[in-house]
Design a protein around this motif. Structure first.
Motif: not given
Lengths: 372, 372, 372
Positions: A114, A117, A147-148, A150-152, A154-155, A157, A162
């Motif tokens: 993670y 990436l 931004l990066t 946050w996206l990783l 948020f996902a 849940y 992870v």
């Protein structure tokens, strides 16, 4: 100046090695990338930042190095501009992604994947935003990290493999509930509470440390010293930013536990450094402007906490990015402020000297000690 | 026209005074700033707006004046373009910030500090957005107000010393719940309910009043007259916007209490004025385009209510800003619409006359009464 | 090639008819608009897409045609560029708005009005974004659909006469809850569960079908064939995208029911097609870049699900739009990637041939079979 000659000579030797030895050049780029988290394009600052991080947490330090390496390597592989890479501009978002993901997620084999990436994507987002913002000659700041990450985050849940740490969880909003304003380390239980010197010192120094998720007084001290190595002006504004964040939160009645842990400080620290001498030439008026930005960013931090509380996600440095963009975008629109072209940004001291020089005319010589 | 000579002479006298007396010039700038909330660069319109506000609430009026003064003063201190300041372009967001914060927060000494900070920041955001949008020659509209007020409002759940009024509170979303569509003043209790002329009149005029948070029929009437003083076309579109917002909400089955209080009206009012003759030359086609925008903005208001309901925050004029930006951005991309350059925007009547003139050729003379 | 001559002759006849017969020209524009949902400017592809949709649901097909007609008609009425209309660039967002609204809302007379309004607005948003993005030569992608459909969908909780289907409902977030990772059609009850060939095939093909809300294996197969008719490269990347979305979700432990229904596939499908040969010249490196984007977009889908869960709204193709914009924006900033000018975008095969030609010099002739 003879007293400065030993460090000066060491710096010269290092600079020579970076030109001749590719391994040293790579380490230099990584250290500058670390320093750039607080706009300090200086390998020694970066090294001291790493010392400060590892003193607090080897786990976070390791995660940060992984993100730093991934983002810098991605920049090389994609063929980004070598000068930008050498100046660490593809490193600072990567190290923040690494530390941030390790801070908010459970330790786990997939976490490494993670982070790699995320580090690589932060380099793509950095180049995307650099291009997007170029018509206004505006910096991307830490937006690629925000931004990066946050996206990783948020996902997670939605993913079984992870897992979020208990630090992120949706919070019910109760507008009429009483906010606990007493300055203290823990919400309940023993421990010194109130406006003591120790509690204020914790809030102040942790505010600097939290720029890189380091909830540690000593790390904050080291970070300030690390900035001081490169720029007295930036160190002063970092300190002023943390102080103003703390005072703003106290004045408005912010949560005392958040204040103690420096969470009202890290965004103002970054705003104050950026606006105080880096992207505008330092004058009394631009200094005041920087301090207004710092105060406002403490409020904006609270706004982001509320905005994200239904999904329980962290504000990261989004308040800093938003406020700094808003305060930089007027550029030459305000006559009392003198914007610095992005290509000219170095240290606040250098900028001040070169713009003073310019005002005195092309034949003027710098005063001794003017350029640090 | 002899009948118009008395007001015309008064206007001339005022114009002369603004050139010779700095105090009058300042008052003129503040009044124009008030008028600019609905795009009317006219001190008399601004004065009548203030009358309408103070008739409804001296508290909101005072808060508005504080925000107006703070934003205009900040523009002077920062060295913004004097012509823009004189035209009120650094005032309209400030007055909205002042009224908006006073509307949604408890009255409190810190509220004054909050309004002054918000007013000043709205000026910075205004200059930021003006610069950001300049490549497309697009107006910032009330986006500086929306952004600044949102950030300051969102934050208050985190602060003990600035408290939200009961008007803002998180609302649980229940998609399958029945929406109460009956037009009425209060959710329950006595009072005329249904599609009565009185209820429709309340919805219609309050829709105009709510542009400045004035939930008052009479204020709405005064606002319409205030616009009429400057532009018949803008007054007509303001009325059409409020009407279409009301009808759209009724047709789709919106909450009858919200409709009664004009909450479906204020965004369509602003969309209709902006697109109806100001930023596109008025033709039958651009008029139809403006009315589609007004209808759509009523739906977008509902969308923002839902989007913000987890944190219970108000939509403000964000629906207007978003819809107007989307409808203006095509610029010359749609051949049936003729965009007006930002520097040429004055009244719908003037724009129409000057563009007609242009079509007829450089030697044409305006028809009598064409330019108002 | 004699074997290809029958379809080639049919295509030539169709092309001739579109030039002479306005009705055929209109149908051609509508079919191309359908094909453009997956970047295929080919009427046969569009026709096959429609076949795939109607096989699954006549209701969704009809709603899609209504949105398609409304958006294309709006473009004509507003005087948009005829060449863009003919290439279907004002159709693909409209058909998606139509299908999307019919998918998430209850069937109802007002739904038709809602779809017509949404289709027309999608054309305005398309032109707005095309203008907004033109300084960076960037495509609007399906952002007009996402923005328009979101606004219309969010609003429905507030309206009594347009009702959400049970597919949209706020979901409480429980970060510490266990994610059900077993691949299966229904959350509970009978049915084959786990990593069976059938379940994987469903996830893979439905992932392609879900680009247009078609939760149907056979539709996915037809969609892939429809792309293949126009471009082998795009068909290959569509397949790779769906596969990688599926595998990413399995690796991270995504919800098995969502995976089965292809919800982790449709965004990667679009990212892979866009970046894999269309907006960057196809090379091994740009192919790898496209696949990283596909993997990342599967994670971003999960992020949007979480972000929107407090209001229970669907992610639509927002993950695709965001990730593709971020990966395209670096443009020439990464030396290993060769961006394609927006005006030159056709099929991946054509682009590859013309750029190869360019590299070989102006006098080179294409190799046989190079340009498809």
């Amino acid at each position: 100046m003879a007293a400065a000659s030993a460090p000066r000579r060491a710096a010269d030797t290092w600079a020579r090695l970076t030109r001749t030895n590719p391994a040293v050049a790579s380490i230099d780029a990584l250290l500058r990338g670390t320093g750039q988290v607080m706009f300090q394009n200086n390998p020694l600052t970066g090294l001291l930042f790493l010392v400060g991080i590892f003193i607090n947490s080897a786990k976070l330090g390791g995660a940060g190095l992984l993100g730093l390496a991934a983002s810098t390597l991605a920049a090389y592989l994609l063929g980004a501009d070598r000068t930008l890479i050498r100046n660490g501009l593809f490193g600072f978002n990567g190290i923040l992604v690494g530390i941030g993901l390790a801070f908010f997620l459970e330790f786990d084999p997939l976490l490494g994947v993670y982070i790699v990436l995320g580090g690589a994507v932060s380099t793509i987002v950095m180049m995307a935003l650099a291009n997007l913002l170029s018509p206004w000659d505006m910096p991307a700041l830490t937006a690629p990290f925000v931004l990066t990450a946050w996206l990783l985050l948020f996902a997670v849940y939605q993913f079984a493999h992870v897992r979020p740490s208990p630090l992120i969880a949706p919070m019910p909003l109760e507008p009429q509930a009483t906010v606990q304003t007493e300055l203290r380390e823990l919400p309940t239980g023993p421990g010194d509470a109130g406006l003591t010197a120790a509690n204020l010192a914790h809030g102040f120094f942790r505010g600097v440390g939290e720029v890189m998720f380091q909830d540690n007084l000593l790390t904050g001290v080291i970070f300030l010293l690390a900035i001081l190595v490169n720029s007295r002006i930036s160190a002063a504004f970092a300190a002023l930013g943390s102080l103003l964040g703390l005072l703003t939160a106290l004045a408005l009645g912010g949560n005392g536990v958040l204040i103690y842990h420096g969470l009202y400080g890290f965004n103002p620290v970054l705003c104050a450094i950026a606006i105080g001498g880096l992207f505008f030439v330092l004058t009394w008026r631009s200094a005041a402007y920087a301090l207004v930005a710092a105060v406002f960013s403490a409020i904006v931090f609270a706004a982001f906490v509320v905005l994200l509380s239904p999904i329980g996600m962290p504000a990261l440095t989004a308040p800093f990015v938003l406020v700094t963009w808003l305060f930089l975008l007027p550029r030459a629109g305000f006559k009392v402020l003198q914007p610095v072209a992005l290509a000219d940004v170095s240290t606040a001291e250098n900028t001040r000297a070169s713009y003073r020089l310019r005002e005195r005319g092309p034949n003027a010589t710098p005063e001794p000690g003017e350029a640090t």
